[in-house]
Design an enzyme around this catalytic site. Structure first.
Site, mmCIF file in Angstrom:
data_model
loop_
_atom_site.group_PDB
_atom_site.id
_atom_site.type_symbol
_atom_site.label_atom_id
_atom_site.label_comp_id
_atom_site.label_asym_id
_atom_site.label_seq_id
_atom_site.Cartn_x
_atom_site.Cartn_y
_atom_site.Cartn_z
ATOM 1 N N ASP A 1 0.845 -1.199 0.000
ATOM 2 C CA ASP A 1 0.000 0.000 0.000
ATOM 3 C C ASP A 1 0.883 1.251 0.000
ATOM 4 O O ASP A 1 0.390 2.376 -0.107
ATOM 5 C CB ASP A 1 -1.028 -0.007 1.151
ATOM 6 C CG ASP A 1 -0.399 -0.069 2.522
ATOM 7 O OD1 ASP A 1 0.839 -0.225 2.624
ATOM 8 O OD2 ASP A 1 -1.147 0.044 3.518
ATOM 9 N N SER A 2 2.209 1.048 0.041
ATOM 10 C CA SER A 2 3.149 2.147 -0.196
ATOM 11 C C SER A 2 2.899 2.771 -1.564
ATOM 12 O O SER A 2 3.363 3.881 -1.833
ATOM 13 C CB SER A 2 4.592 1.641 -0.099
ATOM 14 O OG SER A 2 4.775 0.483 -0.898
ATOM 15 N N ASP B 1 -1.051 -6.136 -0.266
ATOM 16 C CA ASP B 1 -1.349 -5.494 1.017
ATOM 17 C C ASP B 1 -2.839 -5.235 1.185
ATOM 18 O O ASP B 1 -3.500 -4.756 0.248
ATOM 19 C CB ASP B 1 -0.656 -4.126 1.053
ATOM 20 C CG ASP B 1 0.457 -4.086 2.077
ATOM 21 O OD1 ASP B 1 0.498 -4.936 2.984
ATOM 22 O OD2 ASP B 1 1.300 -3.168 1.954
ATOM 23 N N LYS C 1 -1.148 -9.407 2.950
ATOM 24 C CA LYS C 1 -0.405 -8.936 4.120
ATOM 25 C C LYS C 1 -1.270 -7.954 4.884
ATOM 26 O O LYS C 1 -1.969 -7.134 4.278
ATOM 27 C CB LYS C 1 0.909 -8.271 3.690
ATOM 28 C CG LYS C 1 1.674 -7.644 4.872
ATOM 29 C CD LYS C 1 3.099 -7.278 4.530
ATOM 30 C CE LYS C 1 3.278 -5.936 3.863
ATOM 31 N NZ LYS C 1 2.731 -4.778 4.605
ATOM 32 N N GLU D 1 -1.266 -5.488 8.736
ATOM 33 C CA GLU D 1 -0.434 -4.945 9.812
ATOM 34 C C GLU D 1 -1.041 -5.244 11.178
ATOM 35 O O GLU D 1 -2.268 -5.228 11.332
ATOM 36 C CB GLU D 1 -0.293 -3.419 9.633
ATOM 37 C CG GLU D 1 0.424 -3.052 8.341
ATOM 38 C CD GLU D 1 0.577 -1.536 8.153
ATOM 39 O OE1 GLU D 1 0.274 -0.759 9.091
ATOM 40 O OE2 GLU D 1 1.012 -1.136 7.057
ATOM 41 N N GLU E 1 9.381 -4.211 10.503
ATOM 42 C CA GLU E 1 9.761 -2.904 9.957
ATOM 43 C C GLU E 1 10.210 -1.959 11.062
ATOM 44 O O GLU E 1 9.553 -1.844 12.113
ATOM 45 C CB GLU E 1 8.567 -2.283 9.198
ATOM 46 C CG GLU E 1 8.910 -0.904 8.631
ATOM 47 C CD GLU E 1 7.942 -0.368 7.592
ATOM 48 O OE1 GLU E 1 7.000 -1.089 7.211
ATOM 49 O OE2 GLU E 1 8.143 0.792 7.175
HETATM 50 O O1 KIV Z 1 3.533 -1.094 1.691
HETATM 51 C C1 KIV Z 1 4.679 -1.563 1.628
HETATM 52 O O2 KIV Z 1 5.425 -1.371 0.660
HETATM 53 C C2 KIV Z 1 5.143 -2.356 2.760
HETATM 54 C C3 KIV Z 1 6.601 -2.674 2.833
HETATM 55 C C4 KIV Z 1 7.371 -1.454 3.107
HETATM 56 C C5 KIV Z 1 6.888 -3.757 3.789
HETATM 57 O O3 KIV Z 1 4.380 -2.703 3.605
#
Ligand code: KIV
Length: 266
Positions: free
Chosen positions: A45-46, A84, A114, A116, A183
């Site tokens: 989600d970056s 994510d 993924k 959090e 992280e």
């Molecule tokens: O969103 C993302 O790119 C991430 C990584 C930095 C682990 O969660």
């Protein structure tokens, strides 16, 4: 090269083999990093920060994650694709979390999701794992918690915080995650967590003792903003400079009538 699966990632830890992971958000980038041999692609989600220009990952929507996941899946051949779950797609209710995890797999084509958080997310993780969907955990500096943390700061520096992260990691492993992103935590703590787990840890800003390492592809290729990157980012290329030079040449050649020449005309 062969198609990488979730069991392959688990075997890599058993074999003492490091797990390199990069993010990607587009078809073209997925093709490039997959053909370079990356075993795992994270559709992070970056994307909201490095591709859409938001200050945080919080505005990213399920629709955007499905779109980017689909684009990446079409571009990769061998890599495992993990997608994510964006903010509010899994925190509101377990039912909503199950539906959204399924969307990333069914509509996006992801092979794992993924999310959090630690102990507070165990019920949700178990529910998704019970659907036979592989889950990657993510603890430490969790970007979706930016407002609670008061910024993107290293976490787990006190003994109490470190103990909480160790408990979170063990609880996630017990709930069935196949790996955990660590992280922004001290290297020594990441080493302790890695040694305590049977599943691989994937570090970002968490030092060298993790079983794998992940970087945001825009950061490592020098495609991110002008701001100085955080200490943990190593720049393997300066693509921004390459783009600036190429675009400058194109502008000059068009202005001076050099492009298109005979070779590039019908
Ligand atoms: O969103 C993302 O790119 C991430 C990584 C930095 C682990 O969660």
């Amino acid at each position: 090269m062969k198609k990488i699966t979730v069991p392959d990632i688990l075997k890599m830890k058993e074999a003492g083999q490091k797990v390199p992971v990069l993010t990607a958000y587009t078809y073209s980038m997925a093709r490039a990093i997959d053909s370079a041999g990356i075993p795992v692609i994270l559709v992070g989600d970056s994307v909201g920060m490095v591709e859409a220009g938001y200050d945080t990952t919080l505005p990213v929507t399920m629709e955007e994650m499905v779109y980017h996941t689909r684009s990446v899946v079409r571009g990769r051949t061998n890599a495992l694709v993990v997608s994510d779950m964006p903010f509010s797609s899994y925190q509101v209710s377990v039912t909503k979390a199950k539906k959204n995890a399924a969307r990333l797999v069914k509509e996006g084509g992801a092979e794992a999701v993924k999310l959090e958080g630690g102990k507070s997310r165990i019920e949700t993780v178990r529910a998704i794992v019970d659907m036979d969907l592989p889950v990657m955990g993510h603890i430490g500096l969790t970007p979706q918690s930016v407002h609670r943390m008061g910024g993107y700061r290293v976490q787990g520096r006190t003994r109490t915080e470190a103990e909480v992260f160790m408990e979170d990691a063990i609880a996630l492993q017990d709930a069935g995650v196949f790996s955990i992103v660590l992280e922004g935590i001290p290297a020594a703590l990441a080493g302790e967590i890695t040694a305590a787990l049977d599943i691989p840890t994937i570090g970002i800003g968490a030092g060298p003792h993790c079983d794998g390492q992940v970087l945001v592809v825009n950061d490592m290729l020098g495609l991110a903003s002008d701001l100085k990157p955080p200490k943990f980012v190593k720049r393997y290329a300066d693509l921004r400079a390459v783009i600036t030079k190429a675009v400058g040449e194109f502008i000059r050649e068009v202005e001076e009538g050099e492009f298109p020449d005979k070779e590039h005309s019908y």
